[in-house]
Write a protein that holds these residues in place. Structure first.
Motif, PDB file in Angstrom:
ATOM      1  N   GLY A 254       4.180 -57.163 -18.558  1.00 41.88           N
ATOM      2  CA  GLY A 254       4.831 -55.547 -19.747  1.00 41.88           C
ATOM      3  C   GLY A 254       6.010 -55.540 -18.372  1.00 41.88           C
ATOM      4  O   GLY A 254       6.243 -56.178 -17.502  1.00 41.88           O
ATOM      5  N   GLY A 255       6.399 -54.447 -18.684  1.00 39.41           N
ATOM      6  CA  GLY A 255       7.848 -53.505 -17.473  1.00 39.41           C
ATOM      7  C   GLY A 255       7.698 -51.668 -18.755  1.00 39.41           C
ATOM      8  O   GLY A 255       7.727 -52.536 -19.906  1.00 39.41           O
ATOM      9  N   ASN A 256       8.552 -51.622 -17.319  1.00 34.80           N
ATOM     10  CA  ASN A 256       8.929 -50.029 -18.265  1.00 34.80           C
ATOM     11  C   ASN A 256      10.396 -50.147 -17.475  1.00 34.80           C
ATOM     12  O   ASN A 256      10.437 -49.825 -16.401  1.00 34.80           O
ATOM     13  N   ASN A 257      11.161 -50.880 -18.406  1.00 40.02           N
ATOM     14  CA  ASN A 257      12.496 -51.302 -17.318  1.00 40.02           C
ATOM     15  C   ASN A 257      13.745 -49.755 -17.225  1.00 40.02           C
ATOM     16  O   ASN A 257      13.565 -49.251 -18.322  1.00 40.02           O
ATOM     17  N   ALA A 258      14.178 -50.040 -16.399  1.00 34.31           N
ATOM     18  CA  ALA A 258      15.067 -48.240 -15.957  1.00 34.31           C
ATOM     19  C   ALA A 258      16.598 -48.782 -15.640  1.00 34.31           C
ATOM     20  O   ALA A 258      16.435 -49.921 -15.557  1.00 34.31           O
ATOM     21  N   MET A 287      11.519 -57.051 -21.503  1.00 39.45           N
ATOM     22  CA  MET A 287      12.989 -56.569 -20.534  1.00 39.45           C
ATOM     23  C   MET A 287      13.492 -54.624 -21.711  1.00 39.45           C
ATOM     24  O   MET A 287      14.341 -54.078 -21.002  1.00 39.45           O
ATOM     25  N   THR A 288      13.198 -54.347 -22.789  1.00 44.35           N
ATOM     26  CA  THR A 288      13.697 -53.038 -23.149  1.00 44.35           C
ATOM     27  C   THR A 288      14.287 -51.739 -22.351  1.00 44.35           C
ATOM     28  O   THR A 288      12.717 -51.982 -21.022  1.00 44.35           O
ATOM     29  N   GLY A 407       7.659 -54.096 -11.991  1.00 45.85           N
ATOM     30  CA  GLY A 407       9.131 -54.025 -11.484  1.00 45.85           C
ATOM     31  C   GLY A 407       9.831 -55.575 -12.467  1.00 45.85           C
ATOM     32  O   GLY A 407       9.841 -56.522 -11.534  1.00 45.85           O
ATOM     33  N   LEU A 408       9.505 -55.299 -13.242  1.00 45.92           N
ATOM     34  CA  LEU A 408      11.001 -56.967 -13.941  1.00 45.92           C
ATOM     35  C   LEU A 408      11.937 -56.536 -14.163  1.00 45.92           C
ATOM     36  O   LEU A 408      12.809 -57.017 -13.891  1.00 45.92           O
ATOM     37  N   SER A 409      12.322 -55.838 -14.550  1.00 51.78           N
ATOM     38  CA  SER A 409      13.887 -55.104 -14.818  1.00 51.78           C
ATOM     39  C   SER A 409      14.687 -53.828 -14.565  1.00 51.78           C
ATOM     40  O   SER A 409      14.521 -52.995 -14.913  1.00 51.78           O
ATOM     41  N   VAL A 410      16.050 -54.263 -13.847  1.00 52.26           N
ATOM     42  CA  VAL A 410      16.748 -52.374 -13.268  1.00 52.26           C
ATOM     43  C   VAL A 410      18.002 -53.438 -13.846  1.00 52.26           C
ATOM     44  O   VAL A 410      18.955 -53.489 -13.419  1.00 52.26           O
TER      45      VAL A 410
END
Length: 485
Positions: A254-258, A287-288, A407-410
């Protein structure tokens, strides 16, 4: 006859051939309407174990095939995805609730993944090593054996084929277990494409099933590698089982992307990027953009622009109109989204837009007045929800970004010099400057850190070769070496 003629696969799994699954069959439902699209066969744990045994048997001959033979199968599979893209697109739309552009992206990427993988059989198979001994010394790459691919519902075709294609190209056999909510997009169309492309029977097995089927694959002794894409909670269980059984697990979770909006950024463009990052495919993307960090000088203007986007994005059945958002995959997912939004409101969040739903259609939602402890800020929502929080400095922004376990996508929008400084401070598998968070290319390394997974295990020749082969040390002498014993 359609390429995906249901008379071939309806109610069946594939273990060396199309056959009834021991766990019966289930309806394939269209999220937008509730209509039944067909029946999918369901595999039991015993079916999964049988598939592993048969895959191991078929793998040996496939690994021994000439590189050009394996490459040709991958190219033909790519051609099939292109030739039947209209039919495949419709299945992806109806089965996943996707708008047309998202469906077209999936089939386009599927073809490209096959074409890219077709180069792998001819790639260098290792290195010549220096040695102080009187022999030749090599490190060579050999197929791992049997790879289990467990894929999710949101981008089922892409998130299956990105492991299936390179694993096959490198001489492995593959067992594919798609999510039972998307068995055609994530399984049947891949199975049919490779079947028609001339892949020998048994090299690819299809076992649609639930958690018990996936668990059986992690326990099967023939399976060497598990390629899993899904939730962090499920990924932890897969990783634990893999570790216990000394298997390699590639976990994309999962991700909680900023999405960070720097001072001086073009607010209109930033809001457009933010809306796409949060609302594309109803926010059902790992990546949302789940957290919008906006410099305090721009926050009010950004919220107004993002609210306007949310209020004017059409939501509805992608098959009957030009919409920007389709349905959530099912009631359980919709209810989880709504639970988090309600908990966020109870914790003080203000709903600037959305926060409501009609059946499975959840309105694009913007939240303000959140803090770093708010449920909508902390949790992965996996829905079309955009919480907004202000920051005052680059250092504070980095601290907020890094406070998440994911820590997936920023995404960093604005001045490139400031963005570069921030990029060096954040912990993330991917950083995109002046682009939003949702991005994937077949030749680029993909993966996250922390609760988002075990790093870049997908994409590009190097990552794929590392992911789906073993390194073997090989030495050669002209004659038997002398020994003191």
């Amino acid at each position: 006859m359609n390429f995906l003629d249901p008379s071939v696969w309806a109610g069946k799994i594939y273990t060396d051939s199309w056959t009834d699954g021991s766990a019966g069959s289930i309806d394939i439902l269209e999220p937008a309407t509730g209509a039944v699209l067909g029946r999918a066969g369901m595999a039991s744990a015993e079916d999964a174990r049988l598939a592993a045994t048969r895959a191991a048997r078929a793998q040996k001959e496939w690994a021994a095939a000439k590189p050009e033979e394996r490459a040709a199968v991958l190219r033909r599979a790519g051609d099939i995805f292109e030739a039947h893209s209209a039919e495949f697109d419709e299945w992806v739309q109806r089965e996943t609730g996707a708008i047309g552009a998202k469906a077209g992206l999936e089939t386009h990427v599927a073809a490209n993944e096959c074409f890219d993988a077709a180069a792998l059989p001819h790639h260098s198979a290792g290195d010549v090593l220096t040695s102080d001994a009187d022999h030749w010394s090599f490190a060579r790459r050999v197929p791992a054996g049997v790879v289990a691919v467990i894929s999710p519902f949101n981008f089922p075709l892409i998130l299956s084929i990105r492991s299936v294609a390179p694993a096959l190209a490198l001489g492995n056999a593959v067992i594919l277990k798609p999510d039972p909510r998307t068995p055609v997009s994530g399984g049947v169309m891949i199975m049919r494409a490779f079947e028609e492309a001339g892949l020998p029977a048994g090299v690819l097995q299809l076992v649609t099933g639930g958690a018990e089927t996936g668990a059986a694959l992690t326990e099967a002794p023939e399976v060497r590698i598990i390629s899993f894409t899904g939730s962090t909670a499920a990924g932890r269980r897969v990783g634990e089982a893999a570790g216990r059984n000394l298997k390699r697990a590639h976990l994309e979770l999962g991700g909680n992307n900023a999405l960070v909006v720097l001072p001086g950024a073009d607010v209109a463009k930033a809001a457009s990027a933010g809306a796409f990052g949060s609302f594309m495919h109803q926010g059902q993307v790992c990546m949302t953009a789940g957290r919008h960090l906006v410099h305090e000088s721009l926050k009010d203007e950004y919220v107004a622009a993002l609210r306007e986007k949310a209020e004017n994005l059409p939501v509805g059945d992608p098959m009957t109109g030009a919409v920007a958002l389709g349905p959530i995959i099912d009631e359980n997912q919709r209810d989880n989204i709504d639970r988090i939004v309600r908990e966020a409101k109870d914790a003080g969040a203000v709903v600037e837009a959305g926060g409501t739903y009609d059946n499975l259609f959840y309105a694009p939602t913007v939240l303000t007045n959140v803090d770093a402890e708010n449920p909508a800020w902390v949790q992965e929502i996996f829905g079309p929800v955009a919480p907004v929080l202000a920051f005052s400095s680059i250092e504070e922004a980095a601290e907020i970004v890094n406070a998440s376990e994911y820590g997936l996508s920023v995404s960093i929008l604005g001045d490139v010099g400031q963005a570069m400084k921030l990029a060096d401070l954040v912990h993330s598998g991917k950083v995109h400057i002046n682009e939003q968070t949702v991005m994937d290319e077949s030749n680029a390394p993909f993966g996250g850190v922390g609760a988002s997974g075990t790093g870049a295990r997908f994409g590009g020749y190097a990552a794929n070769i590392e992911a789906f082969t073993e390194t073997q040390w090989l030495t050669v002498r002209p004659e038997i070496a002398p020994y003191p014993f």
